[in-house]
Design a protein around this motif. Structure first.
Motif, short mmCIF file in Angstrom:
data_model
loop_
_atom_site.label_atom_id
_atom_site.label_comp_id
_atom_site.label_asym_id
_atom_site.label_seq_id
_atom_site.Cartn_x
_atom_site.Cartn_y
_atom_site.Cartn_z
N CYS A 182 0.79 -1.23 0.00
CA CYS A 182 0.00 0.00 0.00
C CYS A 182 0.83 1.29 0.00
N PRO A 183 1.93 1.36 0.77
CA PRO A 183 2.64 2.64 0.83
C PRO A 183 3.09 3.19 -0.51
N ASP A 184 3.50 2.31 -1.43
CA ASP A 184 3.94 2.81 -2.74
C ASP A 184 2.82 3.59 -3.43
N VAL A 185 1.60 3.04 -3.35
CA VAL A 185 0.46 3.68 -4.01
C VAL A 185 0.09 4.97 -3.29
N VAL A 186 0.00 4.91 -1.96
CA VAL A 186 -0.35 6.10 -1.18
C VAL A 186 0.67 7.21 -1.42
N GLN A 187 1.94 6.86 -1.38
CA GLN A 187 2.99 7.88 -1.56
C GLN A 187 2.99 8.47 -2.97
N ALA A 188 2.75 7.62 -3.96
CA ALA A 188 2.71 8.12 -5.34
C ALA A 188 1.58 9.12 -5.53
N LEU A 189 0.39 8.78 -5.04
CA LEU A 189 -0.76 9.66 -5.22
C LEU A 189 -0.63 10.93 -4.37
N ASN A 190 -0.06 10.80 -3.18
CA ASN A 190 0.20 12.00 -2.37
C ASN A 190 1.17 12.95 -3.07
N THR A 191 2.19 12.37 -3.67
CA THR A 191 3.17 13.18 -4.41
C THR A 191 2.49 13.91 -5.55
N MET A 192 1.63 13.22 -6.28
CA MET A 192 0.92 13.84 -7.39
C MET A 192 0.04 14.99 -6.90
N ALA A 193 -0.65 14.77 -5.77
CA ALA A 193 -1.52 15.81 -5.22
C ALA A 193 -0.73 17.02 -4.75
N ALA A 194 0.50 16.78 -4.28
CA ALA A 194 1.34 17.89 -3.82
C ALA A 194 1.91 18.71 -4.97
N LEU A 195 1.92 18.12 -6.17
CA LEU A 195 2.50 18.79 -7.34
C LEU A 195 1.47 19.49 -8.22
N ASN A 196 0.24 18.97 -8.23
CA ASN A 196 -0.75 19.46 -9.18
C ASN A 196 -2.06 19.75 -8.46
N PRO A 197 -2.52 20.99 -8.44
CA PRO A 197 -3.76 21.33 -7.72
C PRO A 197 -5.00 20.69 -8.33
N ASN A 198 -4.89 20.13 -9.54
CA ASN A 198 -6.03 19.43 -10.13
C ASN A 198 -6.21 18.03 -9.56
N ILE A 199 -5.26 17.61 -8.73
CA ILE A 199 -5.28 16.25 -8.19
C ILE A 199 -5.49 16.30 -6.69
N SER A 200 -6.42 15.51 -6.17
CA SER A 200 -6.61 15.37 -4.73
C SER A 200 -6.52 13.89 -4.37
N HIS A 201 -6.14 13.63 -3.13
CA HIS A 201 -6.01 12.24 -2.70
C HIS A 201 -6.33 12.11 -1.22
N VAL A 202 -7.11 11.09 -0.90
CA VAL A 202 -7.35 10.73 0.48
C VAL A 202 -7.02 9.24 0.64
N ALA A 203 -6.17 8.94 1.63
CA ALA A 203 -5.79 7.57 1.94
C ALA A 203 -6.63 7.11 3.12
#
Length: 527
Positions: A131-152
């Motif tokens: 799970c951490p790989d997926v959570v970390q990848a999506l969190n990184t994307m959300a931190a880079l692009n305001p069009n992306i949000s993520h909740v784990a």
């Protein structure tokens, strides 16, 4: 909640925060909410750039958002991200706080360029190493692009939600409310799914590459070792693989890798990747080989075709494609995969808390899975085809001591049953009496060994009746210039340490083969 040592480490990490962040908590009166607030306050204590506020703006309680002050960058955790997810929490704090992710620049640019709205939700369990790989990848994307949000979301804590959405495997990712993916995924893999032009662009780049001296196919322990040993010889080395780490990524505890008393698969895989990238190795990830074309003459170029349409050429090739979990191949198995049929007890076990499950397989993997699951689920039925279990005696004794485990031997699983949405049971045949029995349950964990990833090599190199690559004591195959190593070969004892040793040997054999070739024809090299 955090001991003094962990707090000291956290203080060191959070010193890298560049912009103030706010931890906005949504809480109720539950003990878990109190635990979460305690954790958030301890985090804020170690950094003057972190503040805690009570927002109560989210329906999931307990949860919290990590917000960049004065900006719209944010990620959210629903639950208490400890265990395997503590690293995900630390990285989210850093990345929302402006510390740059350790990701290739072109990948970061690709994330920033994404248009449209992407609302990701990921269900994880605290015991899941995938799970951490997926959570970390999506969190990184959300931190880079305001069009992306993520909740784990901790599936073990929000069980009603898991039941309503019929989440039966982790990690499970939803995009804009619809199923998106299940299982381990890297940031690059996620991008490949949502950026439809990425595969074609990557194929163009690969097709333009010149010939290698050594091309390694596969990046598990065997492939990683082969790439490092080849690169150390100063020759042009490439490695093409679906994922770095291979099946190691799906392994929990590793206690027999000599000189390392204990580690876990994802950590070891990260070490393999770092070691590869410490040398001049051309790493081509997310690439699956589809065909091997031998050289037309000794010393000529060998071609490896990829599923994306590109091809690579090399003077030697090392096949290290590894193996995958063997399936039962019975009715219902494919239909209910990730709907009750699972292959990773560590990852998915917590989702079956209080339920009845079966484990298929009586070797070490099967018995270990049954022991682990017995501490979580209501009841475990272990089904073994042979007349006796094949696991180590110490594991068998532990299993026999558990009150909620039933062991069935001389049994052939014949079908997995379900109601169209989830597993409801299975049937097995008693191999002594031919009687057919049904077991009512909610989960089936398959642990019956490995299958080599060699289907694409069927007409190219000599394979054993089991589909394993036939390789001699030097790692040489039936095709000149083609070597093989690891779990895909006929070498017995599929172990990480053996695979790494074989990969090293194959690289040294490939180098020896190269230095004994006549000088290359420049015209051929340019072909």
């Amino acid at each position: 909640m955090l001991d003094a040592n962990l707090k000291a480490q956290l203080k060191t990490y959070l010193a890298n925060i560049r912009q103030p962040i706010e931890l906005a908590a949504s809480l109720d009166e539950s003990p878990k909410s109190k635990e979460l607030m305690e954790l958030l306050q301890e985090i804020a204590e170690v950094s003057d750039k972190v503040a805690v506020v009570r927002s109560d703006d989210d329906a999931r309680k307990p949860s919290f958002a990590i917000n960049r002050v004065g900006d719209n960058v944010s990620v959210r955790f629903a639950g208490i991200p400890l265990g395997h997810e503590f690293t995900s929490l630390v990285l989210a704090l850093l990345h929302v706080g402006g510390h740059p992710p350790k990701v290739e620049a072109d990948v970061l640019d690709q994330v920033r360029a994404l248009q449209g709205e992407y609302r990701f939700e990921t269900y994880f369990s605290l015991s899941c190493q995938n799970c951490p790989d997926v959570v970390q990848a999506l969190n990184t994307m959300a931190a880079l692009n305001p069009n992306i949000s993520h909740v784990a979301i901790d599936g073990g804590l929000f069980r009603d939600e898991v039941e309503a959405r019929q989440v039966m495997a982790v990690p499970t990712v939803l995009l804009n409310g619809e199923p998106f993916a299940q299982g381990r995924m890297s940031l690059e893999e996620i991008l490949a799914k949502i950026d439809t032009g990425a595969a074609a662009r990557e194929a163009e780049k690969i097709a333009a590459k010149g010939a290698f001296d050594v091309l390694v196919v596969g990046a598990g322990p065997a492939g990683a070792a082969a790439a490092v040993y080849a690169a150390r010889k100063g020759i042009r080395t490439g490695i093409a693989a679906e994922r770095i780490g291979g099946q190691v990524l799906d392994t929990m505890a590793i206690e027999n890798f000599i000189s390392v008393p204990y580690t876990e698969g994802p950590k070891l895989a990260g070490g393999l990747e770092q070691h590869i990238k410490a040398y001049e190795v051309d790493v081509m990830s997310l690439q699956k080989a589809s065909k091997l074309i031998p050289a037309k003459e000794p010393g000529g170029l060998i071609e490896v075709q990829l599923e994306n349409g590109a091809s690579l050429k090399s003077r030697t090739v090392i096949l290290a494609t590894g193996a995958r979990w063997r399936q039962m191949n019975v009715p219902g198995e494919d239909e209910y995969r990730n709907k009750g049929v699972a292959y990773c007890p560590h990852c998915d076990g917590p989702l079956f808390k209080g339920k009845r499950v079966a484990v298929i397989g009586g070797g070490n993997s099967g018995v270990e899975a049954a022991i682990d699951l017995a501490g979580i689920v209501a009841h475990v039925t272990l089904i073994e085809f042979d007349s006796q279990l094949r696991a180590d005696a110490v594991l068998q004794r532990k299993l026999a001591s558990l009150p909620n485990v039933r062991i069935v031997t001389s049994a052939l699983t014949t079908e997995v049953h379900g109601d169209g949405q989830k597993v409801t049971g299975l049937t097995y045949k008693d191999r002594n009496s031919d009687e057919v029995h049904r077991v009512d349950l909610e989960g089936v964990f398959v642990q019956i060994g490995l299958v080599p990833n060699t289907e694409w090599l069927k007409d190219a190199v000599a394979l054993s009746p089991r589909g394993e690559i036939e390789a001699d004591f030097r790692g040489a195959t039936s095709v000149p210039g083609v070597f093989a190593a690891g779990d895909a070969t006929t070498t017995p004892y599929k172990q990480i340490v053996i695979a790494a040793g074989e990969g090293s040997r194959a690289a040294l054999s490939a180098f020896d083969y190269l230095i004994r070739l006549p000088a290359a024809d420049p015209a051929q090299e340019a072909a």
